[in-house]
Design an enzyme around this catalytic site. Structure first.
Site, PDB file in Angstrom:
ATOM      1  CB  CYS A   1      -2.052   0.962  -4.026  1.00  0.00           C
ATOM      2  SG  CYS A   1      -3.437   1.082  -2.544  1.00  0.00           S
TER       3      CYS A   1
ATOM      4  CG  HIS B   1       1.333  -0.704  -2.985  1.00  0.00           C
ATOM      5  ND1 HIS B   1       1.166   0.252  -1.959  1.00  0.00           N
ATOM      6  CD2 HIS B   1       0.129  -1.595  -2.914  1.00  0.00           C
ATOM      7  CE1 HIS B   1       0.083   0.223  -1.382  1.00  0.00           C
ATOM      8  NE2 HIS B   1      -0.386  -0.944  -1.768  1.00  0.00           N
TER       9      HIS B   1
ATOM     10  CG  ASP C   1       7.222  -3.093  -1.431  1.00  0.00           C
ATOM     11  OD1 ASP C   1       6.925  -3.937  -0.540  1.00  0.00           O
ATOM     12  OD2 ASP C   1       6.455  -2.295  -1.928  1.00  0.00           O
TER      13      ASP C   1
ATOM     14  CE  LYS D   1       0.418  -5.937   2.100  1.00  0.00           C
ATOM     15  NZ  LYS D   1      -1.178  -5.687   1.612  1.00  0.00           N
TER      16      LYS D   1
ATOM     17  CD  GLN E   1       1.491  -8.687  -1.953  1.00  0.00           C
ATOM     18  OE1 GLN E   1       1.017  -9.739  -1.679  1.00  0.00           O
ATOM     19  NE2 GLN E   1       0.427  -7.468  -1.477  1.00  0.00           N
TER      20      GLN E   1
HETATM   21  C1  LIG Z   1       3.645  -4.534  -2.816  1.00  0.00           C
HETATM   22  C2  LIG Z   1       3.374  -3.711  -1.939  1.00  0.00           C
HETATM   23  N1  LIG Z   1       3.988  -2.676  -1.160  1.00  0.00           N
HETATM   24  C3  LIG Z   1       3.434  -1.934  -0.185  1.00  0.00           C
HETATM   25  C4  LIG Z   1       2.321  -2.146   0.126  1.00  0.00           C
HETATM   26  C5  LIG Z   1       1.877  -1.442   1.817  1.00  0.00           C
HETATM   27  O1  LIG Z   1       1.798  -2.358   2.707  1.00  0.00           O
HETATM   28  P1  LIG Z   1       1.197  -1.731   3.996  1.00  0.00           P
HETATM   29  O2  LIG Z   1      -0.211  -1.169   3.608  1.00  0.00           O
HETATM   30  O3  LIG Z   1       1.000  -2.867   4.908  1.00  0.00           O
HETATM   31  O4  LIG Z   1       2.151  -0.486   4.673  1.00  0.00           O
HETATM   32  C6  LIG Z   1       1.545  -3.180  -0.291  1.00  0.00           C
HETATM   33  C7  LIG Z   1       0.141  -3.435   0.497  1.00  0.00           C
HETATM   34  O5  LIG Z   1      -0.731  -3.906  -0.313  1.00  0.00           O
HETATM   35  C8  LIG Z   1       2.093  -3.831  -1.230  1.00  0.00           C
HETATM   36  O6  LIG Z   1       1.165  -5.139  -1.755  1.00  0.00           O
END
Ligand SMILES: Cc1ncc(COP(=O)(O)O)c(C=O)c1O
Length: 410
Positions: A368, A127, A204, A230, A207
């Site tokens: 993203c 992402h 990270d 999430k 998910q």
């Molecule tokens: C795999 C992954 N990493 C990072 C993020 C970023 O999360 P946040 O916008 O809650 O900081 C997301 C959000 O969709 C994500 O799916």
């Protein structure tokens, strides 16, 4: 709950989510956008409302009943998150605004230890949140960012783990579960390779936390980031787990109240962990709402929830495969119930709009992950992401919507 989620259990779960009782565009809402954010159960909504109605107070600094009570709940949340992650100490649980801020914290603070010529390794499926911060750091420090390759089916190329992580690698940051492909990545293999060259790892888990039981000690990661929104919790709140030994050495990320031990006109000494990294008034109701969302989750067997989502994904995938114009994006053997696809000759935005008219909420676009899409030769996908409150009826309304879109647009 035992290892199999029955229809009545799904119904019982659905009843806890008030958003599912509404009609959208005249139809029962079918919510298939849980990878963007999950719906919130009534218990979490009530808890936050009660905090604002009766318990509002700032934490850690008051000399009165409400402030003490808010501080107790706030810190109870930290302990619940410690248990959720199996961190060894609450000092390792830093409260942030979410995954993005957690990653930025590490890039800014731990990143200060990197030197010119060092390498940072990511995967091609990250992402933007777990890519841009490292690119910015690399530019500042004259480091290089390298990427572990993704195979056409959406799996991580394991040979690429071996060739990309080298003695020059100082940090490996990667997702446990791709938000576009659904791929569950080989966490232990990546961590083990990183360790063999002395690199630190950041998982990270934005998910991943909703898919699998997390155990930071068993996984062996040095840092882990996730967002409460999430995981059935509030927006604007998340966590950075970090190994104490590393956090102790790292400089503060932001400065201000709470993160100090003592301030003089000449200078400042910093607070101990975790407060060294928590400058300013925190997101108190975020922490308290997250405590409630963890209580909500604890009622269930996470692997039963996972299996329920997998069963629904299989139905969706089998149906989509019957539509010749549909191409699935991401067919890893081990994946979360995230179904990305393109329909030949149809723009994903039009597909999303037609589904929306049927009350079916999916996400369309680049999710993203622009570099990955470029590699795959597409500009975006339609993505249906399945959660614990979805049922077979949701999947059939979704499939009906896709078929209708095909009839209207082709
Ligand atoms: C795999 C992954 N990493 C990072 C993020 C970023 O999360 P946040 O916008 O809650 O900081 C997301 C959000 O969709 C994500 O799916």
């Amino acid at each position: 709950m035992d290892s199999h989620q029955t229809d009545s259990q799904t119904l019982e779960i659905r009843q806890q989510f008030p958003a599912l009782r509404q009609k959208v565009r005249g139809r029962d809402l079918v919510y298939l956008d849980s990878a963007a954010t999950t719906l919130k159960p009534q218990s979490v909504i009530d808890r936050i409302s009660k905090f604002y109605s009766l318990e509002t107070a700032n934490v850690h600094r008051g000399a009165h009943y409400l402030s003490d009570a808010a501080t107790d709940e706030f810190e109870k949340s930290r302990e619940a998150i410690r248990i959720f992650l199996n961190a060894s100490s609450i000092e390792e649980v830093i409260f942030t605004r979410g995954t993005t801020e957690s990653i930025n914290l590490v890039a800014e603070s731990y990143g200060s230890f990197l030197n010119a010529g060092d390498e940072i390794v990511l995967t091609e499926m990250e992402h933007h949140s777990n890519m841009v911060a490292w690119q910015v750091l690399a530019q500042k420090k004259n480091c290089t960012v390298k990427y572990i390759a993704v195979l056409p089916n959406g799996e991580i190329d394991e040979a690429s783990i071996e060739s990309t992580i080298t003695s020059k690698t100082k940090l490996v940051a990667f997702s446990g579960c791709s938000n576009i492909l659904g791929t569950l990545t080989p966490i232990k293999k990546i961590v083990s390779k990183a360790r063999s060259v002395g690199a630190v790892t950041l998982l990270d888990a934005a998910q991943y936390v909703s898919q699998k039981k997390v155990d930071v000690q068993a996984l062996g990661v040095d840092f882990l980031a996730f967002s409460s929104h999430k995981l059935f919790g509030p927006f604007g709140f998340g966590v950075l787990y970090g190994r104490k030994e590393l956090l102790d050495k790292m400089p503060p990320y932001q400065s201000g109240g709470s993160m100090i031990h003592a301030v003089d006109f000449e200078g400042t000494t910093f607070n101990h962990l975790p407060f060294k990294f928590e400058a300013g008034t925190p997101h108190v109701e975020g922490a308290i709402g997250t405590l409630e969302s963890l209580r909500f989750l604890q009622q269930y067997n996470i692997s039963a929830l996972f299996e329920h989502e997998q069963r629904l994904m299989k139905i969706a995938v089998d149906e989509l495969k019957q539509i010749p114009e549909v191409r699935l994006i991401g067919e890893a053997r081990e994946k979360a119930a995230i179904v990305s696809f393109v329909m030949e000759g149809v723009h994903h935005a039009d597909l999303g709009q037609i589904l929306d008219q049927q009350g079916v909420a999916i996400r369309v676009g680049h999710h993203c992950t622009q570099p990955l899409l470029k590699k795959l030769g597409i500009t975006g996908t339609a993505r249906a992401s399945i959660s614990i409150y979805n049922n077979e009826n949701d999947i059939s309304q979704f499939i009906d919507g896709v078929k209708k879109a095909k009839r209207m647009l082709l």
